[in-house]
Motif scaffolding. Structure first.
Motif, PDB file in Angstrom:
ATOM      1  N   PRO A  16       0.826  -1.208   0.000  1.00  0.00           N
ATOM      2  CA  PRO A  16       0.000   0.000   0.000  1.00  0.00           C
ATOM      3  C   PRO A  16       0.864   1.264   0.000  1.00  0.00           C
ATOM      4  N   THR A  17       0.380   2.315  -0.621  1.00  0.00           N
ATOM      5  CA  THR A  17       1.096   3.578  -0.619  1.00  0.00           C
ATOM      6  C   THR A  17       0.723   4.429   0.587  1.00  0.00           C
ATOM      7  N   ASP A  18      -0.443   4.186   1.160  1.00  0.00           N
ATOM      8  CA  ASP A  18      -0.838   4.903   2.372  1.00  0.00           C
ATOM      9  C   ASP A  18       0.070   4.443   3.510  1.00  0.00           C
ATOM     10  N   PRO A  19       0.775   5.354   4.176  1.00  0.00           N
ATOM     11  CA  PRO A  19       1.751   4.953   5.186  1.00  0.00           C
ATOM     12  C   PRO A  19       1.147   4.213   6.382  1.00  0.00           C
ATOM     13  N   HIS A  20      -0.097   4.526   6.737  1.00  0.00           N
ATOM     14  CA  HIS A  20      -0.703   3.867   7.888  1.00  0.00           C
ATOM     15  C   HIS A  20      -1.136   2.437   7.547  1.00  0.00           C
ATOM     16  N   LEU A  21      -1.600   2.243   6.332  1.00  0.00           N
ATOM     17  CA  LEU A  21      -1.901   0.884   5.878  1.00  0.00           C
ATOM     18  C   LEU A  21      -0.616   0.078   5.727  1.00  0.00           C
ATOM     19  N   LEU A  22       0.414   0.717   5.206  1.00  0.00           N
ATOM     20  CA  LEU A  22       1.718   0.060   5.062  1.00  0.00           C
ATOM     21  C   LEU A  22       2.248  -0.359   6.426  1.00  0.00           C
ATOM     22  N   TYR A  23       2.175   0.542   7.386  1.00  0.00           N
ATOM     23  CA  TYR A  23       2.603   0.264   8.765  1.00  0.00           C
ATOM     24  C   TYR A  23       1.889  -0.975   9.315  1.00  0.00           C
ATOM     25  N   SER A  24       0.586  -1.004   9.165  1.00  0.00           N
ATOM     26  CA  SER A  24      -0.207  -2.124   9.672  1.00  0.00           C
ATOM     27  C   SER A  24       0.155  -3.438   8.976  1.00  0.00           C
ATOM     28  N   LEU A  25       0.248  -3.402   7.657  1.00  0.00           N
ATOM     29  CA  LEU A  25       0.558  -4.613   6.892  1.00  0.00           C
ATOM     30  C   LEU A  25       1.955  -5.143   7.209  1.00  0.00           C
ATOM     31  N   VAL A  26       2.941  -4.251   7.218  1.00  0.00           N
ATOM     32  CA  VAL A  26       4.317  -4.680   7.483  1.00  0.00           C
ATOM     33  C   VAL A  26       4.435  -5.257   8.889  1.00  0.00           C
ATOM     34  N   ASN A  27       3.855  -4.610   9.877  1.00  0.00           N
ATOM     35  CA  ASN A  27       3.937  -5.143  11.238  1.00  0.00           C
ATOM     36  C   ASN A  27       3.223  -6.486  11.372  1.00  0.00           C
ATOM     37  N   MET A  28       2.090  -6.646  10.690  1.00  0.00           N
ATOM     38  CA  MET A  28       1.394  -7.932  10.732  1.00  0.00           C
ATOM     39  C   MET A  28       2.269  -9.030  10.127  1.00  0.00           C
ATOM     40  N   LYS A  29       2.884  -8.732   8.985  1.00  0.00           N
ATOM     41  CA  LYS A  29       3.737  -9.733   8.339  1.00  0.00           C
ATOM     42  C   LYS A  29       4.979 -10.033   9.182  1.00  0.00           C
ATOM     43  N   LEU A  30       5.560  -9.014   9.805  1.00  0.00           N
ATOM     44  CA  LEU A  30       6.716  -9.245  10.681  1.00  0.00           C
ATOM     45  C   LEU A  30       6.322 -10.123  11.866  1.00  0.00           C
ATOM     46  N   ARG A  31       5.165  -9.880  12.405  1.00  0.00           N
ATOM     47  CA  ARG A  31       4.693 -10.643  13.567  1.00  0.00           C
ATOM     48  C   ARG A  31       4.373 -12.097  13.199  1.00  0.00           C
ATOM     49  N   ASN A  32       3.752 -12.303  12.033  1.00  0.00           N
ATOM     50  CA  ASN A  32       3.215 -13.623  11.706  1.00  0.00           C
ATOM     51  C   ASN A  32       4.035 -14.458  10.735  1.00  0.00           C
ATOM     52  N   GLU A  33       4.877 -13.810   9.916  1.00  0.00           N
ATOM     53  CA  GLU A  33       5.491 -14.569   8.830  1.00  0.00           C
ATOM     54  C   GLU A  33       7.008 -14.461   8.694  1.00  0.00           C
ATOM     55  N   TYR A  34       7.617 -13.388   9.202  1.00  0.00           N
ATOM     56  CA  TYR A  34       9.026 -13.144   8.898  1.00  0.00           C
ATOM     57  C   TYR A  34       9.864 -12.937  10.146  1.00  0.00           C
ATOM     58  N   GLU A  35      11.107 -13.373  10.060  1.00  0.00           N
ATOM     59  CA  GLU A  35      12.052 -13.262  11.176  1.00  0.00           C
ATOM     60  C   GLU A  35      12.496 -11.829  11.439  1.00  0.00           C
ATOM     61  N   ASP A  36      12.670 -11.050  10.349  1.00  0.00           N
ATOM     62  CA  ASP A  36      13.120  -9.672  10.496  1.00  0.00           C
ATOM     63  C   ASP A  36      12.759  -8.879   9.245  1.00  0.00           C
ATOM     64  N   LEU A  37      13.025  -7.588   9.292  1.00  0.00           N
ATOM     65  CA  LEU A  37      12.660  -6.704   8.194  1.00  0.00           C
ATOM     66  C   LEU A  37      13.377  -7.078   6.907  1.00  0.00           C
ATOM     67  N   ASP A  38      14.649  -7.415   6.972  1.00  0.00           N
ATOM     68  CA  ASP A  38      15.395  -7.799   5.767  1.00  0.00           C
ATOM     69  C   ASP A  38      14.757  -9.005   5.094  1.00  0.00           C
ATOM     70  N   ASP A  39      14.364  -9.985   5.893  1.00  0.00           N
ATOM     71  CA  ASP A  39      13.724 -11.190   5.373  1.00  0.00           C
ATOM     72  C   ASP A  39      12.414 -10.843   4.660  1.00  0.00           C
TER      73      ASP A  39
END
Length: 62
Positions: free
Chosen positions: A4-27
């Motif tokens: 998403p280009t909206d920063p608040h949607l991006l924030y939510s999506l990235v944090n959800m994926k970090l929490r549920n699917e990925y070890e770290d931001l680089d991954d």
């Protein structure tokens, strides 16, 4: 994946994926083939910074 280009949607999506699917931001960014600088700039402009110890973006402290 197109993020998403909206920063608040991006924030939510990235944090959800970090929490549920990925070890770290680089991954996460490597897996999605996303430009790290663009994500960091977009979120920083909205007042978010990445906390590696918590593996999530958080509101920047002033």
């Amino acid at each position: 994946m197109k993020l998403p280009t909206d920063p608040h949607l991006l924030y939510s999506l990235v944090n959800m994926k970090l929490r549920n699917e990925y070890e770290d931001l680089d991954d996460l960014l490597r897996s999605l083939d996303v430009d790290q600088e663009q994500v960091m700039r977009t979120l920083a402009a909205a007042g978010y910074v990445y906390d590696a110890a918590l593996n999530q973006f958080r509101a920047a402290r002033e």
